[in-house]
Design an enzyme around this catalytic site. Structure first.
Site, PDB file in Angstrom:
ATOM      1  N   PHE A  21       0.868  -1.177   0.000  1.00 41.93           N
ATOM      2  CA  PHE A  21       0.000   0.000   0.000  1.00 41.93           C
ATOM      3  C   PHE A  21       0.902   1.223   0.000  1.00 41.93           C
ATOM      4  O   PHE A  21       1.689   1.414   0.940  1.00 41.93           O
ATOM      5  CB  PHE A  21      -0.869  -0.048   1.263  1.00 41.93           C
ATOM      6  CG  PHE A  21      -1.612   1.215   1.560  1.00 41.93           C
ATOM      7  CD1 PHE A  21      -2.861   1.457   0.986  1.00 41.93           C
ATOM      8  CD2 PHE A  21      -1.085   2.170   2.432  1.00 41.93           C
ATOM      9  CE1 PHE A  21      -3.563   2.615   1.282  1.00 41.93           C
ATOM     10  CE2 PHE A  21      -1.776   3.326   2.722  1.00 41.93           C
ATOM     11  CZ  PHE A  21      -3.011   3.552   2.144  1.00 41.93           C
ATOM     12  N   ALA A  22       0.814   2.037  -1.040  1.00 40.80           N
ATOM     13  CA  ALA A  22       1.805   3.099  -1.192  1.00 40.80           C
ATOM     14  C   ALA A  22       1.160   4.471  -1.315  1.00 40.80           C
ATOM     15  O   ALA A  22       0.726   4.875  -2.400  1.00 40.80           O
ATOM     16  CB  ALA A  22       2.687   2.812  -2.419  1.00 40.80           C
ATOM     17  N   THR A  67       2.515   7.136   1.310  1.00 41.50           N
ATOM     18  CA  THR A  67       3.513   8.044   1.891  1.00 41.50           C
ATOM     19  C   THR A  67       4.605   8.401   0.881  1.00 41.50           C
ATOM     20  O   THR A  67       5.059   7.555   0.109  1.00 41.50           O
ATOM     21  CB  THR A  67       4.145   7.388   3.144  1.00 41.50           C
ATOM     22  OG1 THR A  67       3.101   7.065   4.054  1.00 41.50           O
ATOM     23  CG2 THR A  67       5.131   8.309   3.823  1.00 41.50           C
ATOM     24  N   ALA A  81       5.322  13.850   2.071  1.00 37.87           N
ATOM     25  CA  ALA A  81       3.929  13.715   2.501  1.00 37.87           C
ATOM     26  C   ALA A  81       3.735  12.450   3.327  1.00 37.87           C
ATOM     27  O   ALA A  81       3.615  11.355   2.774  1.00 37.87           O
ATOM     28  CB  ALA A  81       2.997  13.679   1.293  1.00 37.87           C
ATOM     29  N   ARG A 108      15.524 -13.192  40.966  1.00 33.13           N
ATOM     30  CA  ARG A 108      16.752 -12.407  41.085  1.00 33.13           C
ATOM     31  C   ARG A 108      16.916 -11.879  42.509  1.00 33.13           C
ATOM     32  O   ARG A 108      16.080 -11.091  42.982  1.00 33.13           O
ATOM     33  CB  ARG A 108      16.694 -11.230  40.092  1.00 33.13           C
ATOM     34  CG  ARG A 108      17.892 -10.322  40.124  1.00 33.13           C
ATOM     35  CD  ARG A 108      19.133 -11.033  39.634  1.00 33.13           C
ATOM     36  NE  ARG A 108      20.274 -10.133  39.554  1.00 33.13           N
ATOM     37  CZ  ARG A 108      21.507 -10.549  39.361  1.00 33.13           C
ATOM     38  NH1 ARG A 108      21.771 -11.841  39.212  1.00 33.13           N
ATOM     39  NH2 ARG A 108      22.498  -9.678  39.298  1.00 33.13           N
ATOM     40  N   GLN A 146       9.640  -2.486  46.883  1.00 36.21           N
ATOM     41  CA  GLN A 146       8.507  -1.672  46.452  1.00 36.21           C
ATOM     42  C   GLN A 146       8.769  -1.034  45.074  1.00 36.21           C
ATOM     43  O   GLN A 146       7.846  -0.906  44.253  1.00 36.21           O
ATOM     44  CB  GLN A 146       8.242  -0.576  47.482  1.00 36.21           C
ATOM     45  CG  GLN A 146       6.926   0.125  47.254  1.00 36.21           C
ATOM     46  CD  GLN A 146       6.700   1.237  48.248  1.00 36.21           C
ATOM     47  OE1 GLN A 146       7.535   2.125  48.404  1.00 36.21           O
ATOM     48  NE2 GLN A 146       5.580   1.183  48.941  1.00 36.21           N
ATOM     49  N   GLY A 169      20.943  -5.412  33.572  1.00 32.97           N
ATOM     50  CA  GLY A 169      21.868  -5.520  32.431  1.00 32.97           C
ATOM     51  C   GLY A 169      21.420  -6.566  31.422  1.00 32.97           C
ATOM     52  O   GLY A 169      21.581  -6.380  30.209  1.00 32.97           O
ATOM     53  N   GLU A 202       0.719   4.393  10.719  1.00 32.51           N
ATOM     54  CA  GLU A 202      -0.752   4.425  10.701  1.00 32.51           C
ATOM     55  C   GLU A 202      -1.303   5.503  11.632  1.00 32.51           C
ATOM     56  O   GLU A 202      -2.246   5.296  12.388  1.00 32.51           O
ATOM     57  CB  GLU A 202      -1.313   3.026  10.996  1.00 32.51           C
ATOM     58  CG  GLU A 202      -0.863   2.074   9.893  1.00 32.51           C
ATOM     59  CD  GLU A 202      -1.625   0.769   9.827  1.00 32.51           C
ATOM     60  OE1 GLU A 202      -2.762   0.714  10.309  1.00 32.51           O
ATOM     61  OE2 GLU A 202      -1.064  -0.180   9.248  1.00 32.51           O
TER      62      GLU A 202
HETATM   63  C1  LIG Z   1       8.217   0.923   9.376  1.00 33.09           C
HETATM   64  C2  LIG Z   1       7.231   1.805   8.686  1.00 33.09           C
HETATM   65  C3  LIG Z   1       6.277   1.239   7.860  1.00 33.09           C
HETATM   66  C4  LIG Z   1       5.380   2.051   7.138  1.00 33.09           C
HETATM   67  N1  LIG Z   1       4.503   1.479   6.250  1.00 33.09           N
HETATM   68  C5  LIG Z   1       3.805   2.279   5.388  1.00 33.09           C
HETATM   69  C6  LIG Z   1       3.057   1.707   4.307  1.00 33.09           C
HETATM   70  O1  LIG Z   1       2.956   0.476   4.142  1.00 33.09           O
HETATM   71  N2  LIG Z   1       2.458   2.529   3.418  1.00 33.09           N
HETATM   72  C7  LIG Z   1       2.519   3.891   3.531  1.00 33.09           C
HETATM   73  O2  LIG Z   1       1.949   4.580   2.688  1.00 33.09           O
HETATM   74  N3  LIG Z   1       3.210   4.475   4.577  1.00 33.09           N
HETATM   75  C8  LIG Z   1       3.862   3.697   5.489  1.00 33.09           C
HETATM   76  N4  LIG Z   1       4.596   4.268   6.516  1.00 33.09           N
HETATM   77  C9  LIG Z   1       4.630   5.718   6.641  1.00 33.09           C
HETATM   78  C10 LIG Z   1       3.989   6.232   7.919  1.00 33.09           C
HETATM   79  O3  LIG Z   1       2.597   6.148   7.823  1.00 33.09           O
HETATM   80  C11 LIG Z   1       4.506   7.681   8.133  1.00 33.09           C
HETATM   81  O4  LIG Z   1       5.870   7.588   8.517  1.00 33.09           O
HETATM   82  C12 LIG Z   1       3.716   8.410   9.184  1.00 33.09           C
HETATM   83  O5  LIG Z   1       2.411   8.686   8.725  1.00 33.09           O
HETATM   84  C13 LIG Z   1       4.385   9.735   9.579  1.00 33.09           C
HETATM   85  O6  LIG Z   1       4.738  10.490   8.464  1.00 33.09           O
HETATM   86  P1  LIG Z   1       6.226  11.091   8.347  1.00 33.09           P
HETATM   87  O7  LIG Z   1       7.194  10.005   8.632  1.00 33.09           O
HETATM   88  O8  LIG Z   1       6.338  11.794   7.055  1.00 33.09           O
HETATM   89  O9  LIG Z   1       6.337  12.142   9.529  1.00 33.09           O
HETATM   90  P2  LIG Z   1       5.827  13.661   9.463  1.00 33.09           P
HETATM   91  O10 LIG Z   1       4.443  13.717   8.966  1.00 33.09           O
HETATM   92  O11 LIG Z   1       6.860  14.470   8.763  1.00 33.09           O
HETATM   93  O12 LIG Z   1       5.829  14.034  10.998  1.00 33.09           O
HETATM   94  C14 LIG Z   1       7.036  14.365  11.719  1.00 33.09           C
HETATM   95  C15 LIG Z   1       6.634  14.688  13.162  1.00 33.09           C
HETATM   96  O13 LIG Z   1       5.768  15.833  13.171  1.00 33.09           O
HETATM   97  C16 LIG Z   1       4.534  15.490  13.802  1.00 33.09           C
HETATM   98  N5  LIG Z   1       3.443  16.205  13.128  1.00 33.09           N
HETATM   99  C17 LIG Z   1       3.126  16.179  11.817  1.00 33.09           C
HETATM  100  N6  LIG Z   1       2.041  16.956  11.586  1.00 33.09           N
HETATM  101  C18 LIG Z   1       1.670  17.464  12.803  1.00 33.09           C
HETATM  102  C19 LIG Z   1       0.638  18.316  13.251  1.00 33.09           C
HETATM  103  N7  LIG Z   1      -0.286  18.801  12.407  1.00 33.09           N
HETATM  104  N8  LIG Z   1       0.561  18.629  14.558  1.00 33.09           N
HETATM  105  C20 LIG Z   1       1.468  18.146  15.435  1.00 33.09           C
HETATM  106  N9  LIG Z   1       2.490  17.334  15.077  1.00 33.09           N
HETATM  107  C21 LIG Z   1       2.578  16.981  13.780  1.00 33.09           C
HETATM  108  C22 LIG Z   1       4.407  13.970  13.634  1.00 33.09           C
HETATM  109  O14 LIG Z   1       3.518  13.436  14.583  1.00 33.09           O
HETATM  110  C23 LIG Z   1       5.844  13.547  13.816  1.00 33.09           C
HETATM  111  O15 LIG Z   1       6.145  13.516  15.193  1.00 33.09           O
HETATM  112  C24 LIG Z   1       5.434   3.470   7.287  1.00 33.09           C
HETATM  113  C25 LIG Z   1       6.381   4.038   8.175  1.00 33.09           C
HETATM  114  C26 LIG Z   1       7.270   3.231   8.858  1.00 33.09           C
HETATM  115  C27 LIG Z   1       8.286   3.877   9.760  1.00 33.09           C
END
Ligand SMILES: Cc1cc2nc3c(=O)[nH]c(=O)nc-3n(C[C@H](O)[C@H](O)[C@H](O)COP(=O)(O)OP(=O)(O)OC[C@H]3O[C@@H](n4cnc5c(N)ncnc54)[C@H](O)[C@@H]3O)c2cc1C
Length: 388
Positions: A126-127, A129, A133, A268, A279, A340, A363
């Site tokens: 599923f593509a 990102t 964006a 341990r 505690q 450790g 997600e």
């Molecule tokens: C291992 C892995 C698997 C993935 N699999 C898929 C996949 O199969 N298909 C796919 O399409 N994508 C996939 N992704 C992409 C994933 O959905 C995105 O990484 C995620 O949505 C965040 O986008 P970004 O990395 O561009 O971060 P950004 O959007 O650049 O965000 C950077 C930081 O800013 C924060 N931020 C952004 N906007 C706001 C806002 N309006 N207010 C406050 N904070 C904000 C975010 O929370 C984050 O902390 C995957 C990512 C990873 C790491």
């Protein structure tokens, strides 16, 4: 109010529990060894043989509708299944699954993509990102234009799960720049042999997503999934399909890890006493137990809302946010209780520590879930009093 599971639900949960204990957990040392040698934890052959074994007992396609040979489980049961699988870090999934949006396929696409994906003969990714964006998915720039009877797709995708293994992608591209996400994004089913390429992205976890490159990739008109311009709604549906399932899996991991922590704490001895008597250690166990209990009910409440046909998006966001944050706090405590040893690669805790970190990112990041939750409340879509 009845919070008890029915007999047939208990039977399914118990079957998965036994399957995990007998078939999955014993593979853990080998999975760790393979991953640490830079290989996939499970070979394709082992995964298939486990899936076949499950199928012989009727366990195939838990979420797949019965008319497609699946089990068509309720969301509550699917969450219970996921929780049991989460007890192990072995990257096992039951066979017989296809992405929810592939069910929007027309008759020809059904034969070419949906049915072979359910049968495990084809693999999708599923593509949406892109490098520019992620959270702001509406900002995608991959574009497609019609040239005669063919669409021509150009753009870059990133972090695509299974992107390096898939033989076709469900790729989202802008087909009408003026309308953008509001009627101007289209989903295409694109076979790898149409010319897109992929490259693995090294991450801190065992997941290896990939970047995908489309340089003037040509596909026929028939490659459109659903309708031209309606792709963004499909993408949101894919992302929202099982937000409760991610924290459900983390829940199972947390339960198992706290069991490990208690076992270690009992055995341990420091300064003449088991650390379980201290505690400081008891409070870590108690806090984890309270949070696990809360997470269990958040997941179940979200799943129950799905089953009731209610708008469960708010409940799912809450479960995902809470699960991501608390699972990360709990794995940290469990590592701390192991001292450790928790930091070594002899135990799998550091592996969970790295894997669970992802839950706060993909997600929908924590921040995006908070944004959704606050907006729902502030705009009056949901009540702070919940559904009771
Ligand atoms: C291992 C892995 C698997 C993935 N699999 C898929 C996949 O199969 N298909 C796919 O399409 N994508 C996939 N992704 C992409 C994933 O959905 C995105 O990484 C995620 O949505 C965040 O986008 P970004 O990395 O561009 O971060 P950004 O959007 O650049 O965000 C950077 C930081 O800013 C924060 N931020 C952004 N906007 C706001 C806002 N309006 N207010 C406050 N904070 C904000 C975010 O929370 C984050 O902390 C995957 C990512 C990873 C790491």
């Amino acid at each position: 109010m009845d919070l008890a599971l029915r007999e047939e639900e208990l039977a399914i949960r118990d079957w998965v529990r036994t399957f995990v204990e007998r078939e999955i957990v014993p593979l853990e040392p080998e999975v760790l060894r393979r991953e640490r040698a830079g290989e996939p934890g499970l070979t394709g052959a082992t995964l298939r043989s486990l899936q076949d074994k499950a199928r012989q007992s009727g366990f195939w396609g838990p979420l797949t509708p019965e008319e497609y040979g699946g089990m068509g489980l309720s969301a509550v049961l699917a969450a219970l299944v996921e929780r049991e699988l989460g007890r192990s870090f072995v990257p096992f999934v039951f066979g017989g699954h296809a992405d929810n949006i592939l069910y929007d396929a027309n008759a020809a696409q059904r034969e070419e993509y949906l049915l072979p994906t359910i049968a495990g003969e084809r693999r999708s990714c599923f593509a949406i990102t892109e490098p520019g964006a992620g959270s702001d998915a509406k900002a995608i720039r991959t574009s497609a234009y019609l040239d005669g009877d063919e669409w021509v797709i150009t753009g870059e995708k990133t972090f695509i799960t299974r992107g390096n293994e898939a033989d076709f992608s469900m790729v989202f591209a802008v087909t009408d720049k003026q309308r953008g996400a509001d009627g101007g994004v289209t989903c295409f089913l694109v076979d790898r042999d149409r010319g897109w390429t992929s490259a693995l992205i090294d991450t801190m976890g065992e997941w290896g997503p990939a970047s995908l490159s489309f340089e003037g990739v040509r596909v026929p008109r028939s490659a459109v999934l659903g309708e031209v311009g309606q792709g963004f709604a499909l993408a949101m549906r894919w992302i929202g399909q099982g937000r409760y399932l991610l924290p459900a899996r983390a829940l199972g991991s947390c339960e198992r890890m706290v069991e490990m922590a208690m076992e270690h704490a009992r055995n341990r001895v420091t300064f003449g006493q088991p650390i379980a008597e201290r505690q400081a250690i008891q409070w870590m166990i108690a806090d984890s137990a309270v949070e696990i209990e809360a997470l269990r009910w958040l997941v179940m409440s979200a799943a129950w809302q799905v089953d009731q046909g209610l708008d469960s998006r708010h409940a799912q966001s809450i479960a995902k946010l809470y699960g991501g944050i608390k699972a990360n706090e709990i794995v940290d405590r469990v590592l701390q209780i192991h001292g450790g040893m928790g930091y070594t690669r002899e135990l799998p805790i550091e592996r969970w520590y790295r894997e669970l970190r992802l839950l706060r990112i993909y997600e929908g990041t924590d921040e995006i879930q908070r944004r959704t939750i606050a907006r729902n409340l502030l705009r009056g879509h949901v009540s702070i009093r919940g559904t009771l």
